[in-house]
Scaffold this motif. Structure first.
Motif, mmCIF file in Angstrom:
data_model
loop_
_atom_site.group_PDB
_atom_site.id
_atom_site.type_symbol
_atom_site.label_atom_id
_atom_site.label_comp_id
_atom_site.label_asym_id
_atom_site.label_seq_id
_atom_site.Cartn_x
_atom_site.Cartn_y
_atom_site.Cartn_z
ATOM 1 N N LEU A 1 4.940 6.457 1.713
ATOM 2 C CA LEU A 1 5.807 5.415 2.196
ATOM 3 C C LEU A 1 5.339 3.997 1.601
ATOM 4 O O LEU A 1 3.973 3.733 1.785
ATOM 5 N N GLU A 2 5.738 3.190 1.287
ATOM 6 C CA GLU A 2 5.123 1.623 0.956
ATOM 7 C C GLU A 2 4.925 0.965 2.398
ATOM 8 O O GLU A 2 5.774 0.923 3.008
ATOM 9 N N GLY A 3 3.725 0.417 2.380
ATOM 10 C CA GLY A 3 3.728 -0.530 3.341
ATOM 11 C C GLY A 3 4.510 -1.742 3.494
ATOM 12 O O GLY A 3 4.568 -2.481 2.460
ATOM 13 N N PRO A 4 5.323 -2.183 4.305
ATOM 14 C CA PRO A 4 6.160 -3.132 4.226
ATOM 15 C C PRO A 4 5.385 -4.544 4.751
ATOM 16 O O PRO A 4 4.550 -4.680 5.460
ATOM 17 N N PRO A 5 6.113 -5.542 4.380
ATOM 18 C CA PRO A 5 5.495 -6.904 4.716
ATOM 19 C C PRO A 5 5.833 -7.195 5.854
ATOM 20 O O PRO A 5 6.791 -6.671 6.689
ATOM 21 N N MET A 6 5.050 -8.396 6.413
ATOM 22 C CA MET A 6 5.349 -8.774 7.704
ATOM 23 C C MET A 6 6.511 -9.937 7.761
ATOM 24 O O MET A 6 6.247 -10.982 6.850
ATOM 25 N N ALA A 7 7.208 -10.184 8.681
ATOM 26 C CA ALA A 7 8.488 -11.141 8.664
ATOM 27 C C ALA A 7 7.755 -12.264 9.658
ATOM 28 O O ALA A 7 7.377 -11.885 10.851
ATOM 29 N N ASP B 1 0.874 -1.127 0.031
ATOM 30 C CA ASP B 1 0.027 -0.048 0.110
ATOM 31 C C ASP B 1 0.918 1.096 0.085
ATOM 32 O O ASP B 1 1.967 1.356 0.749
ATOM 33 N N LEU B 2 0.351 2.262 -0.887
ATOM 34 C CA LEU B 2 1.237 3.467 -0.742
ATOM 35 C C LEU B 2 0.469 4.442 0.207
ATOM 36 O O LEU B 2 -0.503 4.851 -0.117
ATOM 37 N N LEU B 3 1.150 4.500 1.480
ATOM 38 C CA LEU B 3 0.651 5.330 2.776
ATOM 39 C C LEU B 3 1.137 6.769 2.557
ATOM 40 O O LEU B 3 2.455 7.047 2.167
ATOM 41 N N ARG B 4 0.369 7.609 2.869
ATOM 42 C CA ARG B 4 0.589 9.055 2.936
ATOM 43 C C ARG B 4 0.411 9.302 4.489
ATOM 44 O O ARG B 4 -0.479 9.212 5.014
ATOM 45 N N ILE C 1 13.898 -8.545 19.429
ATOM 46 C CA ILE C 1 12.524 -8.361 18.698
ATOM 47 C C ILE C 1 13.082 -7.751 17.248
ATOM 48 O O ILE C 1 14.186 -7.327 17.165
ATOM 49 N N VAL C 2 12.189 -7.991 16.322
ATOM 50 C CA VAL C 2 12.314 -7.556 14.896
ATOM 51 C C VAL C 2 10.980 -6.870 14.273
ATOM 52 O O VAL C 2 10.059 -6.984 14.762
ATOM 53 N N ASP C 3 11.502 -5.935 13.205
ATOM 54 C CA ASP C 3 10.385 -5.456 12.541
ATOM 55 C C ASP C 3 10.924 -5.190 10.944
ATOM 56 O O ASP C 3 12.203 -5.296 10.955
ATOM 57 N N VAL C 4 10.026 -4.864 10.261
ATOM 58 C CA VAL C 4 10.446 -4.410 8.890
ATOM 59 C C VAL C 4 9.756 -3.089 8.423
ATOM 60 O O VAL C 4 8.786 -2.683 8.952
ATOM 61 N N ALA C 5 10.609 -2.312 7.873
ATOM 62 C CA ALA C 5 10.120 -0.922 7.961
ATOM 63 C C ALA C 5 10.681 -0.170 6.873
ATOM 64 O O ALA C 5 11.597 -0.472 5.975
ATOM 65 N N ASN C 6 9.982 0.790 6.341
ATOM 66 C CA ASN C 6 10.411 1.894 5.124
ATOM 67 C C ASN C 6 10.385 3.026 5.920
ATOM 68 O O ASN C 6 9.420 3.467 6.800
ATOM 69 N N GLY C 7 11.338 4.091 5.641
ATOM 70 C CA GLY C 7 11.157 5.406 6.074
ATOM 71 C C GLY C 7 11.565 6.425 5.294
ATOM 72 O O GLY C 7 12.516 6.007 4.063
#
Length: 295
Positions: free
Chosen positions: A162-168, A143-146, A256-262
């Motif tokens: 920002l593009e919505g990242p996938p879940m790992a 998803d293209l998030l504003r 802990i772990v996350d996936v991000a775009n920034g």
């Protein structure tokens, strides 16, 4: 503050000798350099796994003249050892001055659009923060998030996409009772389509103490943080950095772990950070986390 929130806001006191994991890295007042203050803010949209006991949503803060209270002690590849302590922002420095935590300010509304739910957050004066939480997913991967800041007299209006990242989904390690000095941590995951950067955090509380049946976490955190593209499927947190963590603390270390775009934006003297973040899941669909003792 939740155990997750301390990864965003962490810190330490102004001491003439400052140590991390037994490795002194600042000695004496002449070696302490006051970092520059700047007007700064952070706006994040976070999504948790469906089985998590916390909510997804948006969160942010904006401060005038905020000082940094973290230092990077060492880097190895795409990993770093970081030490933070908010008491730097409270106690007198060697020159008798104080480093300010900054003045929290209202910058209008924060809005999220383009995902599964449109969200709006307004300024909460008692906490000095913004938040709007929901018990449902807020975006799909891709998803293209504003993320928008409406702005006011203090800060200009600004938005980023920002593009919505996938879940790992983490497959290793699922248990880790003790980490022996000299051992790395090998992390494996799978994910759906989409782009993003995996961030793996080992966070330790070197000042934690047990009083009777209560554990005082202290204010300082020492963290090993590693990054990898989500498509890589694995990373190794290096033994050299993990070996510098303080051993046998009262509060166990947390992975802990996350996936991000920034993205970051500098505008009219403000330094603003934006991120879209998806917290990693365990194989059962809960939020992934592993606690262990550093030896």
């Amino acid at each position: 503050m939740t155990r997750l929130a301390f990864l965003i806001l962490a810190g330490f006191a102004a001491l003439s000798t400052l140590a991390c994991g037994g490795d002194v890295f600042v000695e004496g007042c002449d070696d302490i350099e006051q970092p520059p203050a700047r007007d700064s803010g952070w706006f994040q949209v976070s999504q948790v796994p469906p089985g998590a006991q916390v909510q997804s949503g948006i969160w942010g803060y904006f401060n005038l003249r905020e000082f940094e209270h973290c230092v990077v002690l060492e880097r190895e590849g795409s990993c770093r050892l970081e030490y933070c302590n908010p008491r730097w922002l409270e106690e007198e420095r060697c020159n008798g001055e104080r480093w300010s935590a900054g003045e929290s300010v209202d910058v209008g509304e924060l809005t999220l659009t383009g995902g599964l739910a449109d969200l709006t957050a307004t300024y909460d004066a008692p906490t000095g923060q913004y938040s709007a939480l929901v018990s449902a997913p807020v975006f799909e991967p891709g998803d293209l998030l504003r993320l928008g800041v409406s702005g006011n007299a203090r800060v200009p209006a600004v938005s980023v996409m920002l593009e919505g990242p996938p879940m790992a989904v983490i497959s290793e390690p699922l248990e880790l009772h003790e980490l022996e000095r000299g051992d790395p941590i090998k992390l494996n995951w799978s994910s759906g389509p989409g782009s993003g950067t995996v961030f793996a955090y080992v966070v330790n509380r070197p000042e934690s103490r047990q009083h009777d049946n209560v554990i005082d976490s202290g204010s300082a955190t020492e963290s090993v943080i590693c990054e990898a593209d989500v498509s890589a499927g694995s990373l190794v947190m290096p033994a050299n950095l993990l070996a510098r963590l303080t051993p046998d603390t009262a509060m166990r270390a947390l992975l802990i772990v996350d996936v991000a775009n920034g993205d970051t934006v500098t505008i009219e003297g403000w330094h603003l950070g934006f991120s879209a973040r998806s917290w990693a899941a365990d194989p059962e669909g809960g939020r992934y986390s592993v606690e262990f003792t550093v030896r």
